[in-house]
Design a protein around this motif. Structure first.
Motif, PDB file in Angstrom:
ATOM      1  N   UNK A  59       0.850  -1.203   0.000  1.00  0.00           N
ATOM      2  CA  UNK A  59       0.000   0.000   0.000  1.00  0.00           C
ATOM      3  C   UNK A  59       0.881   1.246   0.000  1.00  0.00           C
ATOM      4  N   UNK A  60       1.613   1.416  -1.086  1.00  0.00           N
ATOM      5  CA  UNK A  60       2.527   2.550  -1.213  1.00  0.00           C
ATOM      6  C   UNK A  60       1.921   3.596  -2.146  1.00  0.00           C
ATOM      7  N   UNK A  61       2.237   4.843  -1.862  1.00  0.00           N
ATOM      8  CA  UNK A  61       1.753   5.933  -2.701  1.00  0.00           C
ATOM      9  C   UNK A  61       2.929   6.483  -3.517  1.00  0.00           C
ATOM     10  N   UNK A  62       3.432   5.665  -4.443  1.00  0.00           N
ATOM     11  CA  UNK A  62       4.639   6.062  -5.175  1.00  0.00           C
ATOM     12  C   UNK A  62       4.335   6.875  -6.431  1.00  0.00           C
ATOM     13  N   UNK A  63       3.103   6.838  -6.906  1.00  0.00           N
ATOM     14  CA  UNK A  63       2.693   7.654  -8.053  1.00  0.00           C
ATOM     15  C   UNK A  63       1.565   8.563  -7.591  1.00  0.00           C
ATOM     16  N   UNK A  64       1.590   9.827  -8.050  1.00  0.00           N
ATOM     17  CA  UNK A  64       0.641  10.844  -7.587  1.00  0.00           C
ATOM     18  C   UNK A  64       0.732  11.028  -6.077  1.00  0.00           C
ATOM     19  N   UNK A  65       1.942  10.938  -5.527  1.00  0.00           N
ATOM     20  CA  UNK A  65       2.149  11.117  -4.097  1.00  0.00           C
ATOM     21  C   UNK A  65       1.914  12.583  -3.709  1.00  0.00           C
TER      22      UNK A  65
END
Length: 563
Positions: free
Chosen positions: A142-148
């Motif tokens: 559950x990572x927010x690596x794009x559109x962070x």
């Protein structure tokens, strides 16, 4: 080419006036709607309601701050990486490898690279799959690596694309300085090579690239299409919010859009002002450090650091393109498999019927605008020696105004004027608007080789032919054919990457591969998106390869003729 002084002067002033008046008309055209006066939409009274709505927009200050953060941080990182890379690679074998990589790096459009980078770093992307294989994960993290929310992925993409551009302008600027002599003087006094670069060369180099740095800053702060793919959503960057207002079906939203475009211009001016103030402070308080006598032995680790960072950037660049290529043939790819479960040509078969028109439009617009940009650059450079005036440097700088200002700030005004004159929605109007952005790149890439051409070749040709036209056509043009072709391919790549100019001048009736690719960014169809992204990447690469083949063929022909 023998251009008389009046013709040379008229050409210089005419081209500069075209650029200056186009941008000024766009900037002035946006002021009345920003203050509530937009008769075409039924708004006849001046008011400040659009500014009130703008200031009361939820997250207004956060959006503005986020734009400043992304623009300034990406520009600073790109600048130091470019300076550090050329300083570390000078007089080494890696210098040739860096210069060979520049053309393909510059030719790849931002949007294609953004799609590829997203496929690489997203939670179910290739990098995560490698980690999952080692860690034994069964599902994407559950990572927010794009559109962070901090725009880190957007900053990463901007650094990957803008560092090569700054290296390109630095290489041209280095030709104006006696680098080896400065290094020799510094090292004879006991300074390390890196200390010589930082203390002797960088202070003289930065003023020569100040304008390109401001161009990168303005672009990074006001770009619209890349944040739609990688930028934060809640809230978005301020430039994206302005685009949302412009595309709102409620026509009254055009008024805050106009006010937002002016605000974007003010934000870019503020960022440039911050850079200028920091430069003055460093210049004022850094003198004591420059003359302190420290030989800079601690700098010895920096070449290793910068060259490996540059290599890491190339790995990310290559990985993004490979990810784009793989996804265009994927039908099933379960996590955490490293290779797709099912490969197919169905993605291309499904997309091909819709691709024909955008591809043809892209080729026509790109080739015509790039050809015009190159021809205009050649005429300008040839007439440069005839047009000896103190205002020449100022006229040259006007050519770069469209690159220095946020596109939204004047393209919206130009669109309003085109609407009044019923000039939008035509292919030629899109080509003319593209020329505003294509020509400066063509001129910039051609100016270095053109100004360093050895005029003794032309003198010898004049002695043999007694014709300036023949000397230019048979000798100078073939010898400079390679940079001309490189300039043409760069201009084509710049045209392919234009999103807002096509959107505004085309009025939705002219579609290119870029406008179609950006419209797919909001969807979740990775297969279709990758096909459009790959086509957008392949078009400039094909034109670049054909241009280089043409240059090689021309050189062989010239050698045979001379033998």
């Amino acid at each position: 080419m023998n251009l008389s002084k009046p013709i040379a002067t008229s050409l210089y002033v005419g081209v500069a006036a075209f650029f200056l008046l186009s941008v000024m008309a766009g900037l002035i055209g946006i002021i009345p709607p920003a203050f509530g006066f937009f008769p075409a939409l039924g708004f006849h009274k001046l008011s400040l309601s659009s500014w009130t709505q703008l200031l009361h927009t939820p997250g207004f200050f956060k959006m503005a701050g986020l734009s400043l953060w992304v623009g300034i941080s990406s520009t600073v990182l790109s600048l130091f990486l470019a300076l550090g890379t050329i300083s570390s690679a000078w007089n080494k074998a890696s210098w040739n490898r860096i210069t060979h990589w520049l053309s393909p790096l510059l030719a790849i459009p931002h949007i294609a690279l953004a799609f590829g980078l997203a496929f690489l770093i997203m939670p179910s992307g290739i990098l995560t799959r490698v980690i999952a294989l080692l860690a034994g994960w069964g599902a994407p993290p559950d990572w927010n690596t794009v559109k962070d929310p901090m725009g880190i992925s957007l900053i990463m993409l901007l650094v990957i694309k803008e560092t090569p551009f700054l290296i390109f302008v630095l290489i041209n600027a280095l030709q104006e300085l006696p680098i080896n002599r400065l290094l020799g003087i510094g090292q004879s006094l006991g300074y390390t090579p890196w200390s010589c670069w930082v203390k002797l060369i960088w202070p003289r180099l930065y003023p020569m690239i100040r304008l390109p740095v401001f161009i990168v800053l303005s672009y990074s702060l006001s770009v619209v299409d890349i944040p739609l793919i990688l930028g934060p959503d809640t809230p978005p960057l301020f430039s994206v919010q302005v685009l949302y207002w412009l595309q709102d079906p409620d026509l009254s939203q055009q008024l805050p859009a106009a006010a937002g475009s002016i605000t974007l211009f003010l934000l870019v001016s503020l960022a440039i002002g911050i850079f200028w103030v920091v430069e003055k402070l460093v210049s004022c308080f850094g003198k004591s450090w420059l003359t302190f006598g420290h030989r800079g032995y601690a700098f010895n680790v920096l070449p290793f650091l910068f060259l490996n960072t540059w290599r890491g950037l190339l790995v990310l660049f290559s990985g993004a393109l490979i990810a784009l290529l793989i996804w265009s043939f994927v039908w099933r790819w379960r996590f955490p498999s490293l290779w797709p479960t099912q490969i197919t040509l169905r993605n291309w078969q499904n997309a091909w019927p819709q691709l024909a028109e955008p591809v043809i439009n892209t080729l026509v617009i790109g080739l015509i605008s790039a050809s015009l940009g190159v021809l205009l650059s050649i005429f300008m450079l040839e007439s440069g020696n005839k047009f000896c005036s103190r205002i020449k440097p100022y006229l040259e700088k006007t050519l770069f105004i469209p690159m220095l200002l946020p596109q939204l700030s004047f393209l919206f005004g130009i669109q309003i004027l085109m609407l009044k004159g019923n000039l939008d929605g035509y292919l030629w109007s899109v080509i003319l608007i593209h020329l505003l952005f294509v020509f400066p790149y063509c001129y910039l890439s051609l100016a270095g080789p053109w100004n360093h051409y050895d005029e003794r070749h032309t003198t010898l040709a004049l002695l043999l032919t007694h014709s300036r036209l023949k000397a230019f056509w048979n000798i100078k043009l073939p010898m400079l054919w390679k940079p001309i072709m490189a300039s043409l391919s760069l201009g084509f790549a710049v045209s392919v990457a234009q999103y807002l100019p096509t959107l505004f001048a085309g009025a939705g009736r002219i579609t290119t591969i870029t406008t179609e690719a950006v419209s797919l960014a909001g969807g979740n169809n990775r297969r279709l998106t990758s096909v459009y992204g790959l086509v957008q990447m392949l078009l400039p690469m094909i034109v670049y390869m054909l241009a280089m083949l043409s240059a090689r063929w021309s050189l062989l022909k010239l050698r045979k003729r001379l033998v």
